[in-house]
Design an enzyme around this catalytic site. Structure first.
Site, PDB file in Angstrom:
ATOM      1  N   PHE A  24      -3.900   9.227  -1.569  1.00 21.44           N
ATOM      2  CA  PHE A  24      -5.119   8.417  -1.519  1.00 21.44           C
ATOM      3  C   PHE A  24      -6.173   9.045  -0.600  1.00 21.44           C
ATOM      4  O   PHE A  24      -7.292   9.349  -1.019  1.00 21.44           O
ATOM      5  CB  PHE A  24      -4.728   7.004  -1.051  1.00 21.44           C
ATOM      6  CG  PHE A  24      -5.855   6.143  -0.565  1.00 21.44           C
ATOM      7  CD1 PHE A  24      -6.963   5.891  -1.366  1.00 21.44           C
ATOM      8  CD2 PHE A  24      -5.795   5.544   0.692  1.00 21.44           C
ATOM      9  CE1 PHE A  24      -7.993   5.073  -0.923  1.00 21.44           C
ATOM     10  CE2 PHE A  24      -6.821   4.723   1.148  1.00 21.44           C
ATOM     11  CZ  PHE A  24      -7.924   4.488   0.338  1.00 21.44           C
ATOM     12  N   ASP A  45       1.040  19.428  -2.238  1.00 22.48           N
ATOM     13  CA  ASP A  45       1.637  18.115  -2.488  1.00 22.48           C
ATOM     14  C   ASP A  45       2.671  18.260  -3.597  1.00 22.48           C
ATOM     15  O   ASP A  45       2.744  19.311  -4.247  1.00 22.48           O
ATOM     16  CB  ASP A  45       0.571  17.084  -2.894  1.00 22.48           C
ATOM     17  CG  ASP A  45       0.921  15.675  -2.405  1.00 22.48           C
ATOM     18  OD1 ASP A  45       2.113  15.302  -2.467  1.00 22.48           O
ATOM     19  OD2 ASP A  45       0.010  14.951  -1.965  1.00 22.48           O
ATOM     20  N   ILE A  73       7.197  19.913   1.661  1.00 22.60           N
ATOM     21  CA  ILE A  73       7.241  20.660   2.925  1.00 22.60           C
ATOM     22  C   ILE A  73       8.607  20.615   3.607  1.00 22.60           C
ATOM     23  O   ILE A  73       8.854  21.359   4.541  1.00 22.60           O
ATOM     24  CB  ILE A  73       6.135  20.221   3.923  1.00 22.60           C
ATOM     25  CG1 ILE A  73       6.301  18.748   4.323  1.00 22.60           C
ATOM     26  CG2 ILE A  73       4.763  20.499   3.357  1.00 22.60           C
ATOM     27  CD1 ILE A  73       5.501  18.373   5.554  1.00 22.60           C
ATOM     28  N   TYR A 181       8.931   3.716  12.037  1.00 24.71           N
ATOM     29  CA  TYR A 181       7.748   4.477  11.628  1.00 24.71           C
ATOM     30  C   TYR A 181       6.841   4.756  12.830  1.00 24.71           C
ATOM     31  O   TYR A 181       6.472   5.899  13.112  1.00 24.71           O
ATOM     32  CB  TYR A 181       6.998   3.675  10.560  1.00 24.71           C
ATOM     33  CG  TYR A 181       5.650   4.204  10.166  1.00 24.71           C
ATOM     34  CD1 TYR A 181       5.522   5.423   9.493  1.00 24.71           C
ATOM     35  CD2 TYR A 181       4.491   3.479  10.428  1.00 24.71           C
ATOM     36  CE1 TYR A 181       4.277   5.899   9.109  1.00 24.71           C
ATOM     37  CE2 TYR A 181       3.241   3.945  10.037  1.00 24.71           C
ATOM     38  CZ  TYR A 181       3.141   5.159   9.384  1.00 24.71           C
ATOM     39  OH  TYR A 181       1.907   5.630   8.997  1.00 24.71           O
ATOM     40  N   ASN A 210      -6.076   0.845   8.615  1.00 27.51           N
ATOM     41  CA  ASN A 210      -6.201   0.219   7.284  1.00 27.51           C
ATOM     42  C   ASN A 210      -7.387   0.745   6.472  1.00 27.51           C
ATOM     43  O   ASN A 210      -8.399   0.055   6.311  1.00 27.51           O
ATOM     44  CB  ASN A 210      -6.282  -1.301   7.421  1.00 27.51           C
ATOM     45  CG  ASN A 210      -5.024  -1.885   8.017  1.00 27.51           C
ATOM     46  OD1 ASN A 210      -3.920  -1.612   7.573  1.00 27.51           O
ATOM     47  ND2 ASN A 210      -5.173  -2.671   9.074  1.00 27.51           N
ATOM     48  N   ARG A 231       1.637  -1.936   0.977  1.00 25.49           N
ATOM     49  CA  ARG A 231       0.886  -2.551   2.063  1.00 25.49           C
ATOM     50  C   ARG A 231       0.112  -3.778   1.573  1.00 25.49           C
ATOM     51  O   ARG A 231      -0.057  -3.973   0.382  1.00 25.49           O
ATOM     52  CB  ARG A 231      -0.048  -1.511   2.679  1.00 25.49           C
ATOM     53  CG  ARG A 231       0.706  -0.536   3.557  1.00 25.49           C
ATOM     54  CD  ARG A 231      -0.014   0.779   3.695  1.00 25.49           C
ATOM     55  NE  ARG A 231       0.052   1.563   2.471  1.00 25.49           N
ATOM     56  CZ  ARG A 231      -0.332   2.816   2.373  1.00 25.49           C
ATOM     57  NH1 ARG A 231      -0.794   3.433   3.426  1.00 25.49           N
ATOM     58  NH2 ARG A 231      -0.247   3.468   1.247  1.00 25.49           N
ATOM     59  N   ARG A 256      -5.982  -8.299  11.047  1.00 18.92           N
ATOM     60  CA  ARG A 256      -6.149  -6.868  10.785  1.00 18.92           C
ATOM     61  C   ARG A 256      -7.624  -6.545  10.587  1.00 18.92           C
ATOM     62  O   ARG A 256      -8.416  -7.403  10.219  1.00 18.92           O
ATOM     63  CB  ARG A 256      -5.379  -6.452   9.509  1.00 18.92           C
ATOM     64  CG  ARG A 256      -3.862  -6.552   9.602  1.00 18.92           C
ATOM     65  CD  ARG A 256      -3.292  -5.494  10.546  1.00 18.92           C
ATOM     66  NE  ARG A 256      -1.845  -5.560  10.622  1.00 18.92           N
ATOM     67  CZ  ARG A 256      -1.160  -6.268  11.517  1.00 18.92           C
ATOM     68  NH1 ARG A 256      -1.812  -6.994  12.415  1.00 18.92           N
ATOM     69  NH2 ARG A 256       0.156  -6.260  11.525  1.00 18.92           N
ATOM     70  N   ASP A 333       6.383  -7.650  13.811  1.00 22.10           N
ATOM     71  CA  ASP A 333       4.979  -7.344  13.526  1.00 22.10           C
ATOM     72  C   ASP A 333       4.142  -7.438  14.797  1.00 22.10           C
ATOM     73  O   ASP A 333       4.584  -7.974  15.810  1.00 22.10           O
ATOM     74  CB  ASP A 333       4.436  -8.326  12.478  1.00 22.10           C
ATOM     75  CG  ASP A 333       3.256  -7.751  11.701  1.00 22.10           C
ATOM     76  OD1 ASP A 333       2.815  -6.636  12.027  1.00 22.10           O
ATOM     77  OD2 ASP A 333       2.795  -8.413  10.764  1.00 22.10           O
TER      78      ASP A 333
END
Length: 386
Positions: A24, A45, A73, A181, A210, A231, A256, A333
């Site tokens: 994206f 990619d 990779i 993550y 975001n 997401r 957010r 969260d």
């Protein structure tokens, strides 16, 4: 007229090794580089669907300036050679889908830390500049979320606005695997910073908040991973397109901020072309003016989708669901994520422009059209096979 940087110096054409160019963010960055600059891109990619329109050599003004290399990779000996051929490496590769943090924590840690190690090493050893994409997740929870619910300090920006050089990185306990993550991303940031301090690596670290827009994954199995939960914006888009209720995790109370991809890419181009101002810095890239609760986001997206599609909203457009039910065990969260923009504004003079309504309108218009085309294709294939 020659293009100049922020200090008035001519910008020399660069060769850029872009890892994750087919995603994206990579696809929008490649478009920008091809249409507005003389730079050359070595696009790495495993997929090229989102940049295929840039690769067709017939009649394109940037013919020969973008080359696609199908590379994973993790295990490809060509990686170092491609980095050596370039002036700058941009690393966008990552597993960054929230459901994966719980269900595939090992893959998440390997993808975001172990797999990024050779990239940092090759840039450092060959004196090549690196722009590394991290995440706003590295901040973890805000200090404010540990205060009593009725504490007036919760309103004090010092307790929730996130600053690159001041805010601590606060993660939940180890058993909350959602932080796998963020932790992997934080550790690779620390390693890059250490390479800069000890071995002179020229680096810039980007922390996206975001980034939203056309071509972000929104239909599982069509333009995004078929497994796992995407997401929030992709989840909501998918539900709207399929006329399903929007699921609000734990009531949708998390807050957010969202930024339009085209605004964010402007910031990245400034980093690419102003190394003297960008090297050694970590930059938040977000839009603090576009803050909403997840529930407000659902309401706004429902309203915009009615306008875009001409379809009436569902009688009950949303449903509350627990995080355990939605994400599985180990989810946790942060309450708020508001980027402080002082450093990027001072170094690069950059500010985001697009309102939340406008970026959602642009994104949902694109997604509605793409979804309609995908359905049409599926139906014509089914008719042809009869």
């Amino acid at each position: 007229m020659a293009r100049v940087d922020l200090d008035g110096n001519p910008i020399k054409p660069l060769t850029i090794c872009m890892i994750g160019a087919g995603g994206f963010i990579g696809s929008h960055l490649c478009e920008k580089l091809m249409s507005e600059t003389p730079h050359k891109v070595l696009a790495l990619d495993v997929y090229n669907d989102k940049i295929r329109h840039l690769l067709d050599p017939e009649g394109l003004p940037w013919n020969g300036r973008i080359q696609f290399h199908r590379i994973n990779i993790k295990h490809d000996s060509r990686l170092e050679g491609l980095i050596k051929m370039s002036d700058l490496t941009i690393n966008l590769a990552a597993i960054c889908t929230p459901a994966d943090y719980n269900t595939r924590p090992l893959d998440t840690i390997y993808s975001n830390f172990i797999d990024a190690l050779p990239v940092v090493k090759y840039c450092s050893e060959n004196n090549k500049r690196l722009i590394h994409f991290s995440t706003c997740e590295v901040y973890g929870k805000t200090i404010g979320c540990f205060l009593p619910k009725d504490s007036p300090l919760r309103q004090d920006p010092d307790y929730y606005v996130l600053k690159e050089d001041v805010s601590p990185c606060i993660f939940g306990p180890i058993e909350k695997q959602r932080w796998s993550y963020a932790c992997a991303k934080q550790l690779i940031e620390r390693l890059i910073y250490a390479e800069g301090a000890e071995n002179g690596l020229e680096f810039t670290i980007v922390r996206p908040f975001n980034w939203i827009g056309p071509r972000m994954d929104f239909i599982p199995g069509i333009d995004g991973p078929s497994e796992g939960v995407p997401r929030v914006l992709a989840c909501f888009s998918n539900a709207l397109l399929r006329r399903e209720q929007l699921k609000l995790v734990d009531g949708g109370q998390s807050q957010r901020t969202f930024i339009y991809i085209k605004d964010a890419i402007e910031a990245v181009l400034l980093m690419i072309e102003n190394p003297a101002r960008a090297n050694g810095h970590i930059f938040n890239v977000g839009n603090p003016n576009n803050e909403v609760t997840v529930r407000q986001l659902a309401e706004m997206m429902t309203e915009i989708y009615v306008k875009v599609s001409g379809e009436p909203a569902l009688e009950v457009p949303t449903v509350d669901i627990s995080s355990k039910e939605f994400y599985g065990e180990g989810y946790d969260d942060s309450d708020k994520r508001i980027p402080d923009m002082t450093i990027i504004n001072k170094q690069l003079g950059w500010n985001p422009k697009t309102s939340l309504w406008d970026l959602l309108d642009s994104t949902l218009t694109y997604q509605h059209r793409t979804y309609a085309e995908a359905i049409k294709k599926t139906m014509s294939k089914a008719t042809a096979s009869k």
